[in-house]
Design a protein around this motif. Structure first.
Motif, PDB file in Angstrom:
ATOM      1  N   ALA A  89       3.188  91.033  21.223  1.00  0.00           N
ATOM      2  CA  ALA A  89       3.974  90.488  20.104  1.00  0.00           C
ATOM      3  C   ALA A  89       4.564  91.593  19.230  1.00  0.00           C
ATOM      4  CB  ALA A  89       3.112  89.563  19.255  1.00  0.00           C
ATOM      5  N   THR A  90       3.742  92.591  18.876  1.00  0.00           N
ATOM      6  CA  THR A  90       4.272  93.656  18.030  1.00  0.00           C
ATOM      7  C   THR A  90       5.206  94.574  18.808  1.00  0.00           C
ATOM      8  OG1 THR A  90       2.270  94.972  18.341  1.00  0.00           O
ATOM      9  CG2 THR A  90       2.420  93.646  16.324  1.00  0.00           C
ATOM     10  N   VAL A  92       7.280  93.628  21.216  1.00  0.00           N
ATOM     11  CA  VAL A  92       8.549  92.904  21.273  1.00  0.00           C
ATOM     12  C   VAL A  92       9.256  92.970  19.920  1.00  0.00           C
ATOM     13  CG1 VAL A  92       9.566  90.590  21.507  1.00  0.00           C
ATOM     14  CG2 VAL A  92       7.874  91.383  23.165  1.00  0.00           C
ATOM     15  N   GLU A  93       8.507  92.772  18.844  1.00  0.00           N
ATOM     16  CA  GLU A  93       9.105  92.815  17.510  1.00  0.00           C
ATOM     17  C   GLU A  93       9.647  94.210  17.191  1.00  0.00           C
ATOM     18  OE1 GLU A  93      10.471  91.348  13.877  1.00  0.00           O
ATOM     19  OE2 GLU A  93       9.827  90.316  15.687  1.00  0.00           O
ATOM     20  N   ALA A  94       8.926  95.248  17.575  1.00  0.00           N
ATOM     21  CA  ALA A  94       9.397  96.627  17.345  1.00  0.00           C
ATOM     22  C   ALA A  94      10.697  96.880  18.089  1.00  0.00           C
ATOM     23  CB  ALA A  94       8.328  97.624  17.772  1.00  0.00           C
ATOM     24  N   MET A  95      10.766  96.451  19.339  1.00  0.00           N
ATOM     25  CA  MET A  95      11.985  96.644  20.132  1.00  0.00           C
ATOM     26  C   MET A  95      13.136  95.814  19.556  1.00  0.00           C
ATOM     27  SD  MET A  95      10.863  98.793  22.215  1.00  0.00           S
ATOM     28  CE  MET A  95      11.084  99.075  23.925  1.00  0.00           C
ATOM     29  N   ARG A  96      12.837  94.618  19.113  1.00  0.00           N
ATOM     30  CA  ARG A  96      13.860  93.760  18.528  1.00  0.00           C
ATOM     31  C   ARG A  96      14.444  94.397  17.269  1.00  0.00           C
ATOM     32  NH1 ARG A  96      14.792  90.193  14.775  1.00  0.00           N
ATOM     33  NH2 ARG A  96      12.759  90.127  13.816  1.00  0.00           N
ATOM     34  N   ARG A  97      13.605  95.113  16.534  1.00  0.00           N
ATOM     35  CA  ARG A  97      14.061  95.751  15.295  1.00  0.00           C
ATOM     36  C   ARG A  97      14.722  97.110  15.528  1.00  0.00           C
ATOM     37  NH1 ARG A  97      10.908  94.047  10.126  1.00  0.00           N
ATOM     38  NH2 ARG A  97      10.315  91.945  10.707  1.00  0.00           N
ATOM     39  N   GLY A  98      14.745  97.568  16.794  1.00  0.00           N
ATOM     40  CA  GLY A  98      15.478  98.792  17.083  1.00  0.00           C
ATOM     41  C   GLY A  98      14.689  99.961  17.615  1.00  0.00           C
ATOM     42  N   ARG A 142       1.302  89.477  11.854  1.00  0.00           N
ATOM     43  CA  ARG A 142       2.464  88.604  12.058  1.00  0.00           C
ATOM     44  C   ARG A 142       2.824  87.876  10.761  1.00  0.00           C
ATOM     45  NH1 ARG A 142       0.579  85.240  15.903  1.00  0.00           N
ATOM     46  NH2 ARG A 142       0.544  86.992  17.305  1.00  0.00           N
ATOM     47  N   VAL A 143       1.806  87.318  10.085  1.00  0.00           N
ATOM     48  CA  VAL A 143       2.055  86.596   8.834  1.00  0.00           C
ATOM     49  C   VAL A 143       2.503  87.573   7.742  1.00  0.00           C
ATOM     50  CG1 VAL A 143       1.003  85.131   7.047  1.00  0.00           C
ATOM     51  CG2 VAL A 143       0.462  84.733   9.463  1.00  0.00           C
ATOM     52  N   LEU A 144       1.905  88.769   7.697  1.00  0.00           N
ATOM     53  CA  LEU A 144       2.318  89.802   6.746  1.00  0.00           C
ATOM     54  C   LEU A 144       3.778  90.179   6.978  1.00  0.00           C
ATOM     55  CD1 LEU A 144       1.207  91.644   4.474  1.00  0.00           C
ATOM     56  CD2 LEU A 144       0.639  93.306   6.247  1.00  0.00           C
ATOM     57  N   ASN A 145       4.156  90.291   8.231  1.00  0.00           N
ATOM     58  CA  ASN A 145       5.538  90.603   8.587  1.00  0.00           C
ATOM     59  C   ASN A 145       6.483  89.480   8.139  1.00  0.00           C
ATOM     60  OD1 ASN A 145       7.665  92.021   9.851  1.00  0.00           O
ATOM     61  ND2 ASN A 145       7.430  90.749  11.666  1.00  0.00           N
ATOM     62  N   GLU A 146       6.075  88.231   8.345  1.00  0.00           N
ATOM     63  CA  GLU A 146       6.891  87.080   7.940  1.00  0.00           C
ATOM     64  C   GLU A 146       7.112  87.050   6.434  1.00  0.00           C
ATOM     65  OE1 GLU A 146       4.833  83.645   9.424  1.00  0.00           O
ATOM     66  OE2 GLU A 146       5.283  84.139  11.518  1.00  0.00           O
TER      67      GLU A 146
END
Length: 177
Positions: A89-90, A92-98, A142-146
């Protein structure tokens, strides 16, 4: 003769940054350390960097929040996210953010340098299932990120007392670095 590379190293662990900086210097790479989000943004505003190594956990703050801010300052910056605990999950999120890659600690300097290479830098994710503590930590992140790093809002969303959440974040930062 090619110009030396200049990397921004962002991690709240001062000893880790010092050792990493010395190791990269032996590879003819200049480094600027930053221990906090504010230091990283100041360094990014005053220096031009080729690459950045960004720790996922910065003293309880998420490095994922900082990633797009760094790219906004320097669009050509290649950012590699480094973490003591990896998850799909993290990553994928890191890659999505660049981010260009996502690696789990511990890494060698060679692995770190090759982590920026497009074909050789596949993420090094764990193969064993995460423990209950790790799953809880991932959910908290995940919730902290949201909630964009807002501790109070995150605690409310998790139905948890704010101090309990702060203790968990602090305990985990000592546990993983």
């Amino acid at each position: 003769m090619s110009e030396r590379e200049h990397w921004l190293l962002i991690d709240d662990d001062a000893a880790f940054l010092e050792v990493l900086g010395r190791s990269l210097a032996r590879q003819s790479i200049d480094c600027t350390p930053a221990h906090t989000r504010a230091e990283a943004l100041t360094a990014g505003a005053t220096n031009q960097f080729n690459r950045c190594v960004l720790d996922l956990n910065l003293a309880g703050e998420s490095g994922l929040q900082l990633l797009p801010e760094l790219l906004e300052q320097q669009a050509s910056l290649e950012i590699l996210v480094l973490t003591g605990y990896g998850s799909i999950a993290t990553a994928v999120e890191a890659m999505r953010r660049g981010a260009v890659n996502y690696l789990c600690k511990p890494v060698t300097v060679s692995q770190l340098i090759h982590g920026f290479e497009p074909l050789e830098g596949a993420p090094q994710l764990r193969t064993e299932p995460p423990s209950v503590e790790e799953m809880e930590w991932e959910h908290i992140q995940r919730v902290l990120n949201e909630h964009e790093g807002n501790i109070s809002a995150t605690a409310r969303a998790l139905n948890m007392h704010r101090r309990t959440l702060q203790r968990k974040l602090q305990k985990h930062s000592r546990w993983r670095t």
